[in-house]
Design a protein around this motif. Sequence first.
Motif, PDB file in Angstrom:
ATOM      1  N   LYS A  53       6.152 -18.320 -37.317  1.00  0.00           N
ATOM      2  CA  LYS A  53       5.471 -19.364 -38.080  1.00  0.00           C
ATOM      3  C   LYS A  53       4.224 -18.835 -38.776  1.00  0.00           C
ATOM      4  N   GLY A  54       3.581 -17.850 -38.191  1.00  0.00           N
ATOM      5  CA  GLY A  54       2.338 -17.326 -38.748  1.00  0.00           C
ATOM      6  C   GLY A  54       1.193 -18.267 -38.454  1.00  0.00           C
ATOM      7  N   GLN A  55       0.425 -17.980 -37.435  1.00  0.00           N
ATOM      8  CA  GLN A  55      -0.599 -18.897 -36.950  1.00  0.00           C
ATOM      9  C   GLN A  55      -1.957 -18.734 -37.614  1.00  0.00           C
ATOM     10  N   CYS A  56      -2.048 -17.847 -38.583  1.00  0.00           N
ATOM     11  CA  CYS A  56      -3.295 -17.705 -39.317  1.00  0.00           C
ATOM     12  C   CYS A  56      -2.988 -17.303 -40.760  1.00  0.00           C
ATOM     13  N   ILE A  57      -4.029 -17.307 -41.580  1.00  0.00           N
ATOM     14  CA  ILE A  57      -3.925 -16.893 -42.973  1.00  0.00           C
ATOM     15  C   ILE A  57      -4.803 -15.671 -43.155  1.00  0.00           C
ATOM     16  N   HIS A  58      -4.300 -14.711 -43.920  1.00  0.00           N
ATOM     17  CA  HIS A  58      -5.104 -13.535 -44.235  1.00  0.00           C
ATOM     18  C   HIS A  58      -4.776 -13.054 -45.647  1.00  0.00           C
ATOM     19  N   THR A  59      -5.537 -12.065 -46.100  1.00  0.00           N
ATOM     20  CA  THR A  59      -5.302 -11.449 -47.408  1.00  0.00           C
ATOM     21  C   THR A  59      -4.539 -10.149 -47.153  1.00  0.00           C
ATOM     22  N   PRO A  60      -3.234 -10.128 -47.387  1.00  0.00           N
ATOM     23  CA  PRO A  60      -2.387  -9.021 -46.932  1.00  0.00           C
ATOM     24  C   PRO A  60      -2.634  -7.679 -47.611  1.00  0.00           C
ATOM     25  N   HIS A  61      -3.077  -7.659 -48.847  1.00  0.00           N
ATOM     26  CA  HIS A  61      -3.265  -6.389 -49.541  1.00  0.00           C
ATOM     27  C   HIS A  61      -4.534  -5.678 -49.086  1.00  0.00           C
ATOM     28  N   ASN A  62      -5.507  -6.454 -48.648  1.00  0.00           N
ATOM     29  CA  ASN A  62      -6.762  -5.896 -48.126  1.00  0.00           C
ATOM     30  C   ASN A  62      -7.415  -7.003 -47.307  1.00  0.00           C
ATOM     31  N   ASN A  63      -7.234  -6.946 -46.005  1.00  0.00           N
ATOM     32  CA  ASN A  63      -7.717  -8.032 -45.156  1.00  0.00           C
ATOM     33  C   ASN A  63      -9.238  -8.080 -45.057  1.00  0.00           C
ATOM     34  N   SER A  64      -9.917  -7.138 -45.651  1.00  0.00           N
ATOM     35  CA  SER A  64     -11.379  -7.196 -45.691  1.00  0.00           C
ATOM     36  C   SER A  64     -11.883  -8.153 -46.765  1.00  0.00           C
ATOM     37  N   LEU A  65     -11.049  -8.479 -47.749  1.00  0.00           N
ATOM     38  CA  LEU A  65     -11.493  -9.364 -48.836  1.00  0.00           C
ATOM     39  C   LEU A  65     -11.947 -10.720 -48.316  1.00  0.00           C
ATOM     40  N   LEU A  66     -11.188 -11.292 -47.423  1.00  0.00           N
ATOM     41  CA  LEU A  66     -11.545 -12.599 -46.870  1.00  0.00           C
ATOM     42  C   LEU A  66     -12.824 -12.507 -46.047  1.00  0.00           C
ATOM     43  N   GLY A  67     -12.958 -11.455 -45.263  1.00  0.00           N
ATOM     44  CA  GLY A  67     -14.167 -11.262 -44.463  1.00  0.00           C
ATOM     45  C   GLY A  67     -15.404 -11.069 -45.322  1.00  0.00           C
ATOM     46  N   GLU A  68     -15.268 -10.285 -46.383  1.00  0.00           N
ATOM     47  CA  GLU A  68     -16.389 -10.091 -47.301  1.00  0.00           C
ATOM     48  C   GLU A  68     -16.778 -11.411 -47.964  1.00  0.00           C
ATOM     49  N   TYR A  69     -15.770 -12.193 -48.331  1.00  0.00           N
ATOM     50  CA  TYR A  69     -16.026 -13.484 -48.965  1.00  0.00           C
ATOM     51  C   TYR A  69     -16.844 -14.388 -48.047  1.00  0.00           C
ATOM     52  N   PHE A  70     -16.395 -14.564 -46.805  1.00  0.00           N
ATOM     53  CA  PHE A  70     -17.114 -15.449 -45.880  1.00  0.00           C
ATOM     54  C   PHE A  70     -18.502 -14.912 -45.539  1.00  0.00           C
ATOM     55  N   ARG A  71     -18.633 -13.623 -45.350  1.00  0.00           N
ATOM     56  CA  ARG A  71     -19.951 -13.058 -45.061  1.00  0.00           C
ATOM     57  C   ARG A  71     -20.908 -13.288 -46.231  1.00  0.00           C
ATOM     58  N   ASN A  72     -20.420 -13.149 -47.447  1.00  0.00           N
ATOM     59  CA  ASN A  72     -21.246 -13.424 -48.618  1.00  0.00           C
ATOM     60  C   ASN A  72     -21.686 -14.887 -48.647  1.00  0.00           C
ATOM     61  N   ARG A  73     -20.772 -15.799 -48.390  1.00  0.00           N
ATOM     62  CA  ARG A  73     -21.117 -17.227 -48.371  1.00  0.00           C
ATOM     63  C   ARG A  73     -22.133 -17.545 -47.279  1.00  0.00           C
TER      64      ARG A  73
END
Length: 112
Positions: A53-73
């Motif tokens: 089912k996939g219990q989470c969402i991530h950015t598959p090509h570079n999973n750091s993109l989502l982390g960088e986004y939230f840290r910036n916010r």
Amino acid sequence: MGTTRGAKQNQAYIQLPPTVYRSDFFPPKPQHFTVVTDDSKSFICKRAQKDEKGQCIHTPHNNSLLGEYFRNRLSLPNGAFVTRADLDRYGRTDVLFYKFDSENYYMDFSVQ
């Protein structure tokens, strides 16, 4: 939101509640979909982790993109460990998703 530590400290994912990951709100693994944010950023995402089912969402090509986004916010430096206190200080501990169609979503992480 979850984060990882170690060499890839910016990696992050968004944990889905069971009612969401058991539904068809997001496309099944391994289908990619587009998420546009309330501040006009755009990410290619997909479901990941644990079971089919996939219990989470991530950015598959570079999973750091989502982390960088939230840290910036959150006004945190890259690589910083994100805590509940950081989210509380920002004024939000969750994100809201709106579905346009089976391939396009809007993510709201804004604060009033």
